[in-house]
Design a protein around this motif. Structure first.
Motif, short mmCIF file in Angstrom:
data_model
loop_
_atom_site.label_atom_id
_atom_site.label_comp_id
_atom_site.label_asym_id
_atom_site.label_seq_id
_atom_site.Cartn_x
_atom_site.Cartn_y
_atom_site.Cartn_z
N TYR A 92 0.86 -1.22 0.17
CA TYR A 92 0.07 0.14 0.06
C TYR A 92 0.91 1.14 -0.05
O TYR A 92 0.51 2.12 -0.75
CB TYR A 92 -0.93 -0.05 1.23
CG TYR A 92 -2.25 -0.66 0.84
CD1 TYR A 92 -3.50 -0.19 0.35
CD2 TYR A 92 -2.53 -2.06 1.45
CE1 TYR A 92 -4.59 -0.89 -0.01
CE2 TYR A 92 -3.59 -2.71 1.41
CZ TYR A 92 -4.39 -2.02 0.53
OH TYR A 92 -5.95 -2.73 0.19
N VAL A 141 -7.24 4.46 -3.51
CA VAL A 141 -6.21 3.38 -2.61
C VAL A 141 -6.71 3.31 -1.37
O VAL A 141 -6.71 2.40 -0.84
CB VAL A 141 -4.70 3.37 -3.04
CG1 VAL A 141 -3.96 2.52 -2.38
CG2 VAL A 141 -4.67 3.57 -4.58
N LEU A 145 -8.43 0.36 1.86
CA LEU A 145 -7.76 0.05 2.99
C LEU A 145 -8.42 0.25 4.14
O LEU A 145 -8.51 -0.60 5.06
CB LEU A 145 -6.23 0.49 3.01
CG LEU A 145 -5.44 0.26 4.24
CD1 LEU A 145 -5.41 -1.23 4.31
CD2 LEU A 145 -4.09 0.91 4.16
#
Length: 247
Positions: A92, A141, A145
């Motif tokens: 990540y 992104v 998460l």
């Protein structure tokens, strides 16, 4: 952001090297040494390695008289790193670093120009455009998460920005000073704690503000939903642009 930290260190180190009389290849070698040294000191995390590889490529291009262009440089650096370590594709930190940098290259110049046309002061326009562009590219992104959107991240980053440069440069200077004379390093570290505490304070108090985090679907579905929102906003802005020009 690792790239910004590296820029601050280079901006502080290269003028000193020029004052010392270094030019041409010696100045480039100094820049390479600073990049590698800072990467080791900051620990070679994926985002730091991405920033370092791009800085090295940029310095090498400058040494042979070629101008570094943002997006091709980002693609070259990312491709080289993935070829060297394919597992970075699962990181990540690496994805966020690439996304933030892409936002700076793709969106920030246009947004900064639009703000400047509205007579926003240059420095404020630059900070606002860069922060918003990096956030826009990172958010798809991040939601996969964290399963949340943070509306206050842009003003929080703008507040913390004033502390990032001093904290980075003083922190690096403290490490170098400690290697020469430990009391010197401690003195510089004492100075570095104040901007570092400022960054921590912004993060701590910003997270406690009501509405700092808004729930959003996580995983791939959340990213896809956010990208769909982006597409709608883009179509609306594209449709509104001709009307503004006609006026």
């Amino acid at each position: 952001m690792s790239g910004e930290n590296l820029v601050f260190v280079l901006a502080a180190a290269l003028p000193i090297a020029r004052l010392a009389g270094l030019r041409g290849r010696f100045l480039t070698l100094t820049g390479l040494a600073v990049v590698l040294g800072f990467t080791v000191l900051a620990r070679p995390e994926p985002s730091m390695v991405r920033a370092s590889v791009m800085a090295l490529l940029s310095l090498l291009l400058a040494a042979i008289g070629r101008r570094a262009r943002g997006v091709p440089l980002l693609c070259a650096g990312g491709t080289l790193l993935l070829l060297f370590d394919p597992w970075l594709a699962r990181s990540y930190g690496f994805a966020l670093s690439l996304s933030a940098t892409a936002g700076l290259f793709v969106l920030a110049p246009g947004w900064q120009h639009a703000l400047a046309e509205r007579r926003v002061p240059h420095r404020i326009a630059e900070s606002l455009a860069c922060t918003a562009a990096a956030e826009a590219f990172c958010l798809p992104v991040l939601v996969s998460l964290t399963a949340e959107i943070t509306p206050l991240s842009i003003p929080a980053n703008l507040l913390a920005e004033a502390c990032v440069g001093p904290a980075t440069v003083l922190g690096a200077a403290a490490l170098l000073g400690a290697a020469v004379w430990l009391p010197l390093g401690r003195g510089i570290a004492w100075l570095a704690q104040w901007p570092a505490d400022g960054i921590v304070a912004v993060a701590k108090h910003g997270a406690q503000v009501p509405g700092a985090a808004v729930p959003w679907p996580g995983g791939l579905a959340g990213s896809a939903a956010l990208l769909a929102v982006y597409a709608v906003l883009f179509l609306i802005s594209a449709a509104a642009a001709p009307r503004k020009e006609a006026r």
